[in-house]
Write a protein that holds these residues in place. Structure first.
Motif, PDB file in Angstrom:
ATOM      1  N   ASP A  86       0.825  -1.207   0.000  1.00 46.48           N
ATOM      2  CA  ASP A  86       0.000   0.000   0.000  1.00 46.48           C
ATOM      3  C   ASP A  86       0.860   1.257   0.000  1.00 46.48           C
ATOM      4  O   ASP A  86       0.391   2.329  -0.369  1.00 46.48           O
ATOM      5  CB  ASP A  86      -0.898   0.040   1.246  1.00 46.48           C
ATOM      6  N   ALA A  87       2.109   1.109   0.459  1.00 46.53           N
ATOM      7  CA  ALA A  87       2.980   2.272   0.586  1.00 46.53           C
ATOM      8  C   ALA A  87       4.438   1.837   0.635  1.00 46.53           C
ATOM      9  O   ALA A  87       4.745   0.665   0.881  1.00 46.53           O
ATOM     10  CB  ALA A  87       2.641   3.057   1.860  1.00 46.53           C
ATOM     11  N   VAL A  88       5.316   2.813   0.418  1.00 46.75           N
ATOM     12  CA  VAL A  88       6.756   2.629   0.608  1.00 46.75           C
ATOM     13  C   VAL A  88       7.191   3.703   1.592  1.00 46.75           C
ATOM     14  O   VAL A  88       6.950   4.891   1.374  1.00 46.75           O
ATOM     15  CB  VAL A  88       7.544   2.762  -0.710  1.00 46.75           C
ATOM     16  N   VAL A  89       7.799   3.271   2.687  1.00 46.71           N
ATOM     17  CA  VAL A  89       8.278   4.208   3.700  1.00 46.71           C
ATOM     18  C   VAL A  89       9.808   4.209   3.695  1.00 46.71           C
ATOM     19  O   VAL A  89      10.442   3.327   3.125  1.00 46.71           O
ATOM     20  CB  VAL A  89       7.731   3.864   5.101  1.00 46.71           C
ATOM     21  N   SER A  90      10.366   5.211   4.330  1.00 43.62           N
ATOM     22  CA  SER A  90      11.821   5.372   4.440  1.00 43.62           C
ATOM     23  C   SER A  90      12.497   5.443   3.074  1.00 43.62           C
ATOM     24  O   SER A  90      13.573   4.881   2.866  1.00 43.62           O
ATOM     25  CB  SER A  90      12.442   4.256   5.285  1.00 43.62           C
ATOM     26  N   LEU A  91      11.867   6.149   2.135  1.00 46.16           N
ATOM     27  CA  LEU A  91      12.422   6.308   0.786  1.00 46.16           C
ATOM     28  C   LEU A  91      13.758   7.030   0.850  1.00 46.16           C
ATOM     29  O   LEU A  91      13.898   8.057   1.513  1.00 46.16           O
ATOM     30  CB  LEU A  91      11.446   7.100  -0.095  1.00 46.16           C
TER      31      LEU A  91
END
Length: 116
Positions: A86-91
């Motif tokens: 649903d999401a990508v974090v810490s890009l």
């Protein structure tokens, strides 16, 4: 990579923070990456040398790097969709010189599922 498998209309959230504001992470799916290797155009190199003499922004390189970052993000998002994220974090981004006149830009982050 079969792009038809993925719902391309689904908006992917990506952020450089460790969380998505107002949402709770239910599952960490793993690290996802997207990269692009970009070469310099000889004409741009000549203009860059001239620009370095008089000073100022080298807009050709700025545009090239902006486009390369967007391609890397897009490829990272495709990798996240393959995991049904649903999401990508810490890009994050990193770059490295591959050879003379060629650099790699890598976008990476953690694919996650969010609670509804």
């Amino acid at each position: 990579m079969d792009l038809n498998k993925h719902d391309m209309t689904k908006k992917m959230i990506y952020t450089n923070t460790e969380m998505v504001p107002g949402r709770e992470i239910s599952e960490v799916l793993g690290v996802v990456t997207g990269n692009v290797v970009q070469t310099k155009h000889v004409g741009k190199d000549i203009l860059a040398v001239l620009r370095s003499v008089v000073g100022g922004e080298i807009t050709g390189y700025t545009q090239m790097l902006t486009e390369a970052r967007q391609k890397a993000i897009s490829r990272m998002v495709i990798a996240a969709r393959e995991l049904d994220a649903d999401a990508v974090v810490s890009l994050r981004f990193t770059t490295i010189s591959i050879m003379t006149n060629a650099s790699e830009i890598l976008a990476y982050g953690t694919a996650v599922k969010l609670k509804d």
